[in-house]
Design an enzyme around this catalytic site. Structure first.
Site, PDB file in Angstrom:
ATOM      1  N   LEU A  33     -15.374  17.436  -7.123  1.00 56.26           N
ATOM      2  CA  LEU A  33     -15.913  18.500  -6.267  1.00 56.26           C
ATOM      3  C   LEU A  33     -15.497  19.890  -6.741  1.00 56.26           C
ATOM      4  O   LEU A  33     -14.396  20.094  -7.242  1.00 56.26           O
ATOM      5  CB  LEU A  33     -15.440  18.272  -4.820  1.00 56.26           C
ATOM      6  CG  LEU A  33     -15.864  16.920  -4.240  1.00 56.26           C
ATOM      7  CD1 LEU A  33     -15.273  16.728  -2.836  1.00 56.26           C
ATOM      8  CD2 LEU A  33     -17.378  16.756  -4.198  1.00 56.26           C
ATOM      9  N   HIS A  37     -20.241  22.281  -4.421  1.00 61.32           N
ATOM     10  CA  HIS A  37     -20.209  21.304  -3.317  1.00 61.32           C
ATOM     11  C   HIS A  37     -19.659  21.976  -2.055  1.00 61.32           C
ATOM     12  O   HIS A  37     -20.097  21.697  -0.941  1.00 61.32           O
ATOM     13  CB  HIS A  37     -19.310  20.122  -3.660  1.00 61.32           C
ATOM     14  CG  HIS A  37     -19.760  19.316  -4.835  1.00 61.32           C
ATOM     15  ND1 HIS A  37     -19.093  19.343  -6.032  1.00 61.32           N
ATOM     16  CD2 HIS A  37     -20.794  18.469  -5.001  1.00 61.32           C
ATOM     17  CE1 HIS A  37     -19.698  18.528  -6.894  1.00 61.32           C
ATOM     18  NE2 HIS A  37     -20.737  17.994  -6.290  1.00 61.32           N
ATOM     19  N   GLN A  61     -28.010   5.757 -11.592  1.00 55.89           N
ATOM     20  CA  GLN A  61     -28.689   6.972 -12.070  1.00 55.89           C
ATOM     21  C   GLN A  61     -28.229   7.413 -13.453  1.00 55.89           C
ATOM     22  O   GLN A  61     -28.624   8.480 -13.907  1.00 55.89           O
ATOM     23  CB  GLN A  61     -28.556   8.101 -11.056  1.00 55.89           C
ATOM     24  CG  GLN A  61     -27.157   8.668 -10.893  1.00 55.89           C
ATOM     25  CD  GLN A  61     -27.074   9.616  -9.701  1.00 55.89           C
ATOM     26  OE1 GLN A  61     -27.085   9.200  -8.553  1.00 55.89           O
ATOM     27  NE2 GLN A  61     -26.990  10.910  -9.976  1.00 55.89           N
ATOM     28  N   LYS A 149     -28.960  24.091  -7.866  1.00 56.84           N
ATOM     29  CA  LYS A 149     -28.682  23.882  -9.294  1.00 56.84           C
ATOM     30  C   LYS A 149     -29.431  22.643  -9.795  1.00 56.84           C
ATOM     31  O   LYS A 149     -30.015  22.652 -10.866  1.00 56.84           O
ATOM     32  CB  LYS A 149     -27.169  23.723  -9.504  1.00 56.84           C
ATOM     33  CG  LYS A 149     -26.696  24.158 -10.862  1.00 56.84           C
ATOM     34  CD  LYS A 149     -26.591  23.050 -11.869  1.00 56.84           C
ATOM     35  CE  LYS A 149     -25.546  22.036 -11.544  1.00 56.84           C
ATOM     36  NZ  LYS A 149     -25.557  20.890 -12.439  1.00 56.84           N
TER      37      LYS A 149
END
Ligand code: PAF
Length: 286
Positions: A33, A37, A61, A149
């Protein structure tokens, strides 16, 4: 703040909060993080009564040659970060909790995932939309927060939620940048000092693109060329793509009219970074 690791626990905690009338905000993350975040958490804490953060490095992913195994993991530091931001529940499941057997059901958003990062990371967005669907079903939030982003990811999830009638709102939060403009990313920590300096070219290119559009340039090829010109001064930056796309359907435009995104991906050394700007910035997706 509570840390829970099972689906049953997080469902119970959220059900209890909802029974008290709480509005549930959700920030899905893969950990590592940073202030980007943090901005998502701040938005959720400000707008919701209970904020749930998930920390799960989703194997689905990552491509076979990607950084799943080396992806930074530090649950203790991430928990401390969440506590400081006023998060109520951290959901940090194991791989076995999320995928007790090889999944046979997947969620896929077509077309929006074909270009930009989707063209270079086959299966990536299917992995994202599948895990985000699972997380939405597990946490059942009222609002979920994503960063600008990861512009394509946010657009894909927004479309999935609309097309499949998920009963929740999606909010996109502006990109948080380092003082020199580099977009905050968990992958920035892979950069050595020389690469870290070179990486600022990504945003410098986007700023130059914005400047020419502000001066009236409407030809996407000229805008792309302007980014390329800035990057040419940094030999460590290797272009993967520079695209000017419609901000909603993500299709490349042939003339700049309405809201577009200039979206870029580049390798700096061996680290792949992405960034984008919206033009015009006003009326951006929220
Ligand atoms: O943006 C990320 O960190 C991930 O893609 C997400 C949304 C948490 C899904 O694994």
């Amino acid at each position: 703040m509570r840390r829970v690791t099972t689906i049953a626990e997080v469902r119970k905690a959220v059900a209890e909060a909802r029974a008290r009338g709480a509005r549930i905000g959700f920030v899905p993350t893969m950990g590592a993080l940073h202030a980007g975040h943090g901005a998502l958490m701040d938005a959720s804490v400000a707008e919701c009564d209970v904020t749930v953060v998930s920390i799960f490095v989703n194997p689905l992913q990552f491509g076979p040659a990607e950084d799943f195994h080396k992806y930074p993991r530090d649950l203790e530091a991430d928990e401390a970060f969440c506590r400081e931001r006023g998060v109520d529940i951290v959901f940090a499941p194991s791989d076995e909790e999320m995928y007790p057997r090889p999944p046979r059901a997947f969620v896929e958003v077509e077309e929006l995932t074909a270009g930009l990062c989707g063209a270079y990371r086959p299966g990536h967005f299917r992995g994202v939309t599948t895990v985000v669907t699972k997380l939405f079903h597990i946490v059942q939030p009222d609002v979920a927060y994503f960063g600008q982003k990861d512009f394509q990811q946010a657009a894909v999830i927004r479309r999935m939620v609309e097309d499949l009638n998920f009963p929740l709102e999606i909010r996109t939060v502006p990109t948080v940048r380092e003082a020199d403009g580099l977009a905050m990313s968990s992958r920035n920590r892979y950069l050595n000092p020389e690469e870290r300096r070179a990486a600022t070219a990504l945003y410098r290119g986007l700023v130059a693109a914005r400047e020419v559009m502000e001066k009236g340039e409407r030809d996407p090829e000229k805008v792309r060329a302007r980014v390329r010109e800035v990057w040419a001064e940094e030999p460590l930056v290797r272009e993967q793509y520079i695209e000017v796309v419609d901000a909603v359907d993500l299709k490349p435009v042939s003339y700049i009219d309405g809201q577009v995104a200039v979206a870029v991906a580049a390798f700096v050394g061996t680290t792949r970074l992405i960034d984008n700007i919206l033009f015009p910035e006003t009326g951006s997706l929220t």
